[in-house]
Design a protein around this motif. Sequence first.
Motif, mmCIF file in Angstrom:
data_model
loop_
_atom_site.group_PDB
_atom_site.id
_atom_site.type_symbol
_atom_site.label_atom_id
_atom_site.label_comp_id
_atom_site.label_asym_id
_atom_site.label_seq_id
_atom_site.Cartn_x
_atom_site.Cartn_y
_atom_site.Cartn_z
ATOM 1 N N GLU A 73 11.094 9.360 -12.744
ATOM 2 C CA GLU A 73 11.517 10.091 -12.653
ATOM 3 C C GLU A 73 12.888 10.337 -11.784
ATOM 4 N N GLU A 74 12.385 9.444 -10.437
ATOM 5 C CA GLU A 74 13.289 9.406 -9.939
ATOM 6 C C GLU A 74 14.805 8.299 -10.150
ATOM 7 N N ILE A 75 14.372 7.308 -10.727
ATOM 8 C CA ILE A 75 15.004 6.275 -11.067
ATOM 9 C C ILE A 75 15.862 6.829 -12.446
ATOM 10 N N ARG A 76 14.963 7.208 -13.166
ATOM 11 C CA ARG A 76 15.835 8.084 -14.644
ATOM 12 C C ARG A 76 16.728 8.769 -13.817
ATOM 13 N N SER A 77 17.048 9.342 -12.223
ATOM 14 C CA SER A 77 17.574 10.312 -12.303
ATOM 15 C C SER A 77 19.020 10.069 -11.092
ATOM 16 N N THR A 78 18.780 8.761 -11.339
ATOM 17 C CA THR A 78 19.616 8.219 -9.750
ATOM 18 C C THR A 78 20.208 7.226 -11.059
ATOM 19 N N MET A 79 19.560 7.067 -11.875
ATOM 20 C CA MET A 79 20.420 5.979 -13.233
ATOM 21 C C MET A 79 21.674 6.875 -13.713
ATOM 22 N N GLU A 80 20.709 8.199 -13.856
ATOM 23 C CA GLU A 80 21.842 8.820 -14.773
ATOM 24 C C GLU A 80 22.827 9.997 -13.847
ATOM 25 N N GLY A 81 22.716 9.580 -12.781
ATOM 26 C CA GLY A 81 24.178 9.883 -11.641
ATOM 27 C C GLY A 81 25.266 8.836 -11.706
ATOM 28 N N TYR A 82 25.467 7.168 -12.698
ATOM 29 C CA TYR A 82 25.859 6.262 -12.567
ATOM 30 C C TYR A 82 26.429 6.014 -14.032
ATOM 31 N N GLY A 83 25.995 7.636 -15.561
ATOM 32 C CA GLY A 83 26.345 7.006 -16.393
ATOM 33 C C GLY A 83 25.150 5.754 -16.484
ATOM 34 N N MET A 84 24.166 5.926 -16.312
ATOM 35 C CA MET A 84 23.057 4.663 -17.124
ATOM 36 C C MET A 84 21.883 5.126 -17.779
ATOM 37 N N LYS A 85 21.350 4.873 -18.978
ATOM 38 C CA LYS A 85 20.343 5.613 -19.101
ATOM 39 C C LYS A 85 19.066 4.716 -18.573
ATOM 40 N N ALA A 86 18.370 5.470 -18.253
ATOM 41 C CA ALA A 86 17.300 4.182 -18.007
ATOM 42 C C ALA A 86 16.127 3.908 -19.124
ATOM 43 N N PRO A 87 15.239 3.001 -19.652
ATOM 44 C CA PRO A 87 14.429 2.188 -20.164
ATOM 45 C C PRO A 87 13.507 2.784 -19.730
ATOM 46 N N ALA A 88 12.728 3.257 -21.696
ATOM 47 C CA ALA A 88 11.702 3.559 -21.522
ATOM 48 C C ALA A 88 10.341 3.777 -19.971
ATOM 49 N N SER A 89 9.792 2.873 -19.934
ATOM 50 C CA SER A 89 9.283 2.412 -18.715
ATOM 51 C C SER A 89 9.867 0.954 -17.856
ATOM 52 N N PHE A 90 8.599 0.980 -16.461
ATOM 53 C CA PHE A 90 9.402 0.086 -15.889
ATOM 54 C C PHE A 90 7.967 -0.517 -15.698
ATOM 55 N N LYS A 91 7.315 -1.730 -14.904
ATOM 56 C CA LYS A 91 7.048 -2.317 -14.121
ATOM 57 C C LYS A 91 7.014 -2.070 -12.794
ATOM 58 N N LYS A 92 6.277 -1.698 -11.453
ATOM 59 C CA LYS A 92 6.439 -1.598 -10.127
ATOM 60 C C LYS A 92 6.371 -2.517 -9.807
ATOM 61 N N ILE A 93 6.962 -3.015 -8.851
ATOM 62 C CA ILE A 93 6.590 -4.856 -8.010
ATOM 63 C C ILE A 93 6.602 -4.268 -6.595
ATOM 64 N N VAL A 94 5.579 -4.722 -5.939
ATOM 65 C CA VAL A 94 5.973 -4.846 -4.635
ATOM 66 C C VAL A 94 4.375 -6.047 -3.687
ATOM 67 N N CYS A 95 5.252 -5.888 -2.913
ATOM 68 C CA CYS A 95 4.715 -7.011 -2.079
ATOM 69 C C CYS A 95 2.511 -7.182 -1.464
#
Lengths: 235, 453
Positions: A194-216
């Motif tokens: 939801e945070e990613i979607r909201s951040t991207m919306e702020g730049y007029g970008m539509k977030a894809p339906a899902s993401f893989k999360k990669i960490v160390c």
Amino acid sequence: MEAVKAHMTIDCNEVSQKDLNKIIADSAKQGIKEVLIKNPQAKHNLGVGITDPIHIVYEGDVGYYACSLSDHISAVVHGTAGWAIGENLMNGEIVVEGNAASSTAASMRGGTVVVKGSSGARTGIGLKGGTLIVGGNVGYMTGFMMQKGRMIICGNAGKALGDSMYAGTIYVAGDIAELGNGAEIVELPAEEYEEIRSTMEGYGMKAPASFKKIVCNGMLHNFNKKEFGVWKTVL
Amino acid sequence: MENSTIRKSKVWSPEKIDEIQEKAELGRYRIRGQATKRQDLPSFDDLVFTPAGLSRVALEGYREKCDTQVVIGAGRVKRPLVLETPIMVAGMSFGAINSNAKKALGIAATRCGISTCTGDGGMHPVEREASEKLVYQLLPSRYGLNPYDLKRADAVEIVVSQGAKPGTGGTLLGQKVSEEVANMRDLPLGVDQRSPCRHPDWMGPDDLGVKIDQVRIATNYEVPVFIKIGAGRVYDDTKLAAKAGADAIVIDGMEGGTAASPEIQLDHTGIPTIAAVVEAAEALHEIGMKDEIKLIIGGGISNGADAAKAIALGADVVYIGTAMLVALNCNKSLYVEDYEALGTVPSACHHCHTGKCPVGIATQDPALMARLNPEEAADRVENYINSITMEMQIFARSCGKSKVTDLDPTDLRSLTMSATMITGVPIVGMGTTRKPYWANYDHSTEMTEMALR
């Protein structure tokens, strides 16, 4: 007393790169709010070392190191960007409407860099903070030795993604050619999406339906002879 | 008893056996600090000065001045770096050494009118305050790099590689990644830090030219930009660095120091400093930039003889790192039980990587750090720098030179064939290319004639 102008225009056909950078830096110091750079012609080192707040609009392509080693700036590139746009950005916001070449936001320490197209090899390499959003694909060694911050990649990622990363988070919507050493995929919590979607919306970008999360995964944090299979590729 | 004599093998020496057994325990290569311990490298000791006699007039030591000042970037930048003596404190990171050591080096360098260097890991405020002239390193890791510190630097050094370990990145083991070090480098606390060997945003010499331009813009064209390269393919690298636009080129020979490096690399990569300076000077001479671009040479320089010989062979300035630490107290016979706990003794310690430096230099442990008093240590380093300066002046004056940097290869002779081959300096006894008068005798004929008489 003459009032400080709120906006100004600089034509790269009329000034040298050296003068252009000085004009931008002086303008920012004087409190000018916005500068329009006409005919940037993919010249290198445009808008370097600016540490006072100013909004820079590039009316075309920029070359290497645009908006690098800077703080408090915002910029829009109406074109494509060369290597290392936003390199070592301390804070601020940079939006590239087209594609970016290699090493986008290398060693960025804070702020946000948005590439609406794709970005090349070593995107976000050595990232030390901030947010990097790429609307398309990213190349080889993206996020290599990333230390802090987050990367949001809407397309596919090349080989060695997040290799030797110390910390930070990478989100990839598309395919990952190969995860790097020390990187692992973990579950993405709904609030993070939801945070990613909201951040991207702020730049007029539509977030894809899902993401893989990669960490160390921490396996490379301290040498362990029992994990030779991992370490032999990095030492 | 048969075979009772204990015979040590040259092939399977005690050192080699130790090495194998240590690797068998560790599961990785050995990592240690300091520098190569090879005993067979050609060095500046293979050269001697040939002071003035009747063919040249020596300068009177007590009355006639011998200038030592060097300026880097004159005519190229707004604020050239002025060094009162051709010595610079080489880059040693905050992390590798601590803020007390940084402070001491800064105070001493300031008193002597020379520069210190940040090394990796960013600009520590204590170091900036103590050092009137501070070189800011820009490395592949970019730890702590920011535009504000860049603007506060007196020179910027783009590090391609390091003499101790050319072609690889840095290492700082977790025991030295303290909270302050971790914060400055944006790293998790206590990780075994490995940094990259390539810069993140340029790959080759053409890109490097654009990078230098970027640094010049960010520093308002005020300060000189150096390129530092570990000595390997020196001749080509020097030309490429010059083409990229460096104001000074730093060549770091294989005797160069490190706080942590694979031991095998210390001993088997790079070329010795004596060879590196010759290749670099020749490259700059060949492209007609020997006077304009300053050549800084580092790697094992320990006294005024090393420094003066490096200058005679073409260097403008010498970089000194390890010897500065020794002047601070490194390897001094204090806290001997702590050396023993590390499995070593004073004068043979190379345990910088452990973070347990007995004399409080290469450690972030507050209790050990307290053993180094920065003010007292600064006095020692100041004395050391002044001593080397005086030693260099001795050689210059005795060779009839009123400026240390006027020393040249004609002031030298070589003691060994290998040094002659490396440097082009004639071997002793063969003043120039001439041969002794008996070299042209037909010895065989004389012998025959004598026998027939």
